[in-house]
Each structure stands twice: as C-alpha cells, then as structure tokens.
Design an enzyme around this catalytic site. Structure first.
Site, mmCIF file in Angstrom:
data_model
loop_
_atom_site.group_PDB
_atom_site.id
_atom_site.type_symbol
_atom_site.label_atom_id
_atom_site.label_comp_id
_atom_site.label_asym_id
_atom_site.label_seq_id
_atom_site.Cartn_x
_atom_site.Cartn_y
_atom_site.Cartn_z
ATOM 1 C CB SER A 64 38.549 38.641 41.381
ATOM 2 O OG SER A 64 38.675 39.188 42.708
ATOM 3 C CE LYS B 26 37.512 36.603 45.115
ATOM 4 N NZ LYS B 26 37.352 38.103 44.707
ATOM 5 C CE LYS C 253 34.758 38.180 37.536
ATOM 6 N NZ LYS C 253 35.209 39.124 38.545
#
Lengths: 293, 293
Positions: A94, A169, A237
């Site tokens: 990701s 995502k 993150k």
C-alpha cells in the site's frame, strides 16, 4: 508458474503460502522472515531481488512503504536489474499512487508489465485468502495477474489504469478511519449524555448509520478489546499518505486531517499498537469519560 | 384506542394515517396541513392541543424542533392543560435530549407517562411504515406504546430511560453525516487522483469501508442526483443540536463540527434543499473538481 515473492511479513507470508499450495514455483529472498520455512516447502531461495527477477515470470512485492518498493525495484541488485522483456511486476504493497505511476513507467520502459494491487482485510484476510484486492493496470495485464489474485483474495476489482489500485486503497483507508471516528464521536456522545452506548449502537444498526465499522469497531469500543486487528501506527501511515497525496493534488481533506491528529493523540498515549478502534480513547480523553465496559 | 396526533407534516401525515388504517380513533388539530383529509376518514378535528389531550388516551407529537414541542406540550391551550392522570405522551420529534428529560419530568408530575421515540428513515420510511424508532422511557411505558410503534416502524429499539431515544437519534445523525463526509472525501480524492470514482466505490463495497452511506449516498454523488432524500437544512439542524448538547455536556466532537461547517458551505452555495449527499459539492468546490457524472 515461476513466481518471485518479496516481503514475507505478516501479510506476505500467508499470501505467498497460498501460491505455493496452489502448485506454483516460488522464489524468495534469503533474508527477512521465514525463508527456511519456504525452502522446506520447495521454494527457491535467492540472494537478491535481481536473482528473484531473473528466476521468475511474475514478481510480487509486499513491503511496508513507498521507499521500500522503490528500493526493491530500482535499488542495487534490485528487481529492475534482473528483468527481461515480457515479465510482470505486481506490487501489492500500500503505497503512494503518484509514485506508483512513476514506477510503472520505468518498469514498462524495460518491456515489462506492471499492476498495482494493494489489499484490504488484514492478517485474517491474508490467512483465509479472502482479501479485498484493488487493482490498477491495463485490462490484459490485469487479466494475466487475476488467477494469482484469486488464490489470495475474494473480492477483486479492476479499478482502472496503473496507480488506480493505490488510489482506491487510499480512499478505503480514508473511509475506514473516518467511519471509526464517526462511531467514536457517537459513542462518546451517548456515554456522556447518560445513555448506554451498547444500546445506542444497537438502535443505529438498523438504519442509514449502519456500516461494517459500526458492527465491528463499534463493538470493540464497547467491549474494550483493543488488540489489533489493524494497528493505529499503520493506519496513521496510510492517512499520512492520503494527506501528502492530497497536498500534491491540491485537495482539502478536513476530516482526514483531524482524524490523523486523533491517531497522533493515541500514539502519544502509548497506543501505536492498539487496534484502530482505540481512536475512541482520544475522544474519551477529551471528554473525561469512557464508553461502555 | 383514542390517539391524538399533533404535527401532520411530511412525516406525521403518513404516520398518523397508519394509525387510522389500523382502526384507532384519531384526534387532530383544525389547522396546519390536511385536517380535512383526516376528518373525511373519521378523525375528530379539535381546536387546540388541550382539546386533543382531553379527547385522547395517547398523545403523539411529531413537530420540527425543541421549541415546537415545548409550545405544543406546555404553551397556552397546550397538551399539559388537557391531561389527566394515566395518559401517555409520546414525542416522536427529533429534539434536544436534555430538554426532553425536563419535559418528561413535567408530564410525570401530572400523573402521566412520557416516551421519546424519534425516528429515522425519512418520508419513504414513514409511508412504508418501515421507520427505525429509537425509544426512551420506563420499560412498562415503552411496552404500552410499542403496539403503536409497530404500526409505523419496523426496527424498534428500547434504548433506555427517558431522553435516551433522543440521544440515539443525535448519535445516528452524527454517524450518518460523518459517513457521508468520509465518502465525499474519498470520492473527491479518487476523482482528483485521476481514478474513476464509480469504480473506486465498487472496490470499497466489499471491505471494511462498506456502509449504507457508501451504497446509497456514494451512488448519489456519482450519479449527481441531489434531490432529497433528506435535506441539508434539516441535517444541519440535527448537527446544531449535537454540537449544542455536546457543549452542554463538555464533549469535543471535532469532525461533527467540521462537517457542520461543510453543510453551511453548501447552504451558502444555495444547497439548503439539496439531499445531504450534496455535501460532496463543498469539498469539490475546495478542490475545483467534480466527482463522477
């Protein structure tokens, strides 16, 4: 098929395992976690990402962050050095959608194909081969990779061109974080207004407020079960990525920004490894109360 | 049963109609909308809320806001003046939980019972008798009102004591607004990052980002259908209530506050009567883009 798999972490290990179980020949790195376990099951253990690329038709990467993908693909003795025309690179990490388009460009310049295919569903989904996989790439390239995705995931969508899997995502992580924050605000309000948050959650499940997050994370807030699940540090993150991409694209994401600050408050409270439903503790601290129990 | 129904608006009219259809005797006011229609169906038309209370065992109110409920119950020639011991007051309006507890106290002092039972599901749910009804009151009082709720709604929850129905409704409106805002941020991000928001939405429906709002309101954002549904002006009223209650209770609701500001931006753009999914237009204006189409 000869498949190279780089990144045998919490997610990568079970994912690579499914490919091996399905009869594919796997090449893995001789460092990091679990190369011996894979060697025992017949995997080829290689000394570098370059060697993996030389030995494989499809190279899959599943590593933590954008710089890790860049290092694996284009670093010294990296994948790019071992590629020859016609091979396929599949990045399931990701990472930044904009950087992804740049990586794809450089891989295509070598006569190879690129698909970005980040996943959602966590360790449980990886083990059960039930991941949601969001894919970006040319239709025929996606079609080439799809049989492998079907060994690792259940809900597979071809979102669009290269980078669009990563866009989906990021969008997914925005919605999940903000839905958690929404439920947390509602539960703290209910508790402080003197109602039973568990009964309020129940009343909300039947209508337009219903969501997977209200079901799963709402229950965790009330039962006080904050073992991950998905760690606040990781979701932080992902929201960082959303906010830095948003800055680059010229978009305001006000609630993503606030929610990122609340994750930071949790980290300050020692909660980097809490499940992301632990976000509620930041709002509880601001209201001097506790939801459920 | 003899039922008084005060507030024959968009919601109240079909709700009262279901009670009449079920064979109850209805008393309604001789002003506002549709008294003639109800008179034709056999309802008793009264000159005041006091007269309605005198003629009824159960008095239901379904009016816009907290001051309206106060006026109906305690104003001149109001319900309180017509009550006698043993009658039941059911407020189905969406109003302030704290004020509700005060109203209930005053009604109980007259030897009567009180249930707050705000609803969710909109005009469609009111017509179809499929409303979500969130109830606060003593268990035996709730039990007394329940048969009437079953004529108007499908998903009926006894949340807790008096006021807790209103707490649940506020919590519901927080979650719905913030889930809409979450989907709007994700869709604007997707559009501006060059992906197809419709495909991104599709990719998200399988995982933890899935919600009723992603299904229903996400689709409206992409198809650009902003006819209500539920008006921004009304949702703004509900978030105002959430924020003023939160202030009184000493709670920070950061994303509710931001989302309220985005509703205000929509109103500034002429969108008071847009469906609440039109919230996306405020974020689009900030990013100079448009989702889907």
């Amino acid at each position: 098929m000869n498949i190279g798999f780089i990144g045998l972490g919490i997610m990568g290990r079970p994912m690579a395992g499914h490919l091996l179980t399905a009869g594919h020949r796997l090449a893995v790195l001789n460092r990091g976690s679990h190369p011996a376990e894979f060697a025992e099951r017949g995997a080829l253990v290689c000394g570098s990402a370059r060697e993996i690329a030389e030995q494989s038709d499809v190279i899959i990467s599943m590593v933590p962050d954008t710089p890790d993908v860049e290092a694996v693909l284009f670093g010294a003795a990296g994948v790019a050095e071992g590629l020859s025309a016609g091979k396929l690179v599949v990045d399931m990490s990701s990472i930044d959608p904009i950087a992804t388009r740049n990586f794809a460009e450089r891989i295509r310049a070598l006569g190879c194909d690129y698909v970005d295919a980040p996943v959602s569903g966590g360790e449980v989904g990886a083990r059960a081969a039930s991941l949601t996989i969001m894919c970006g790439g040319e239709p025929e390239v996606f079609a080439r990779a799809r049989p492998l995705f079907e060994l690792m995931g259940k809900y597979i969508t071809h979102v669009g061109g290269v980078g669009d899997g990563q866009v989906a995502k990021v969008a997914n992580q925005i919605v999940v974080a903000l839905n958690i924050e929404a439920v947390a605000e509602a539960m703290v309000f209910a508790a402080k207004a003197g109602a039973n948050p568990g009964k309020v959650r129940e009343a909300l499940l039947g209508g337009f407020a219903s969501s997977r997050v209200l079901e799963v994370h709402g229950e965790r807030m009330i039962k006080r079960t904050f073992e991950p699940g998905f760690r606040i540090g990781l979701h932080q993150k992902d929201l960082n990525l959303a906010l830095s991409s948003a800055r680059a694209l010229g978009i305001a994401l006000p609630n993503t920004a606030t929610t990122q600050q609340l994750f930071s408050a949790c980290v300050a409270m020692g909660g980097k490894a809490w499940d992301h439903s632990g976000l509620v503790k930041a709002l509880e601290a601001l209201a001097a109360c506790e939801v459920g129990g």
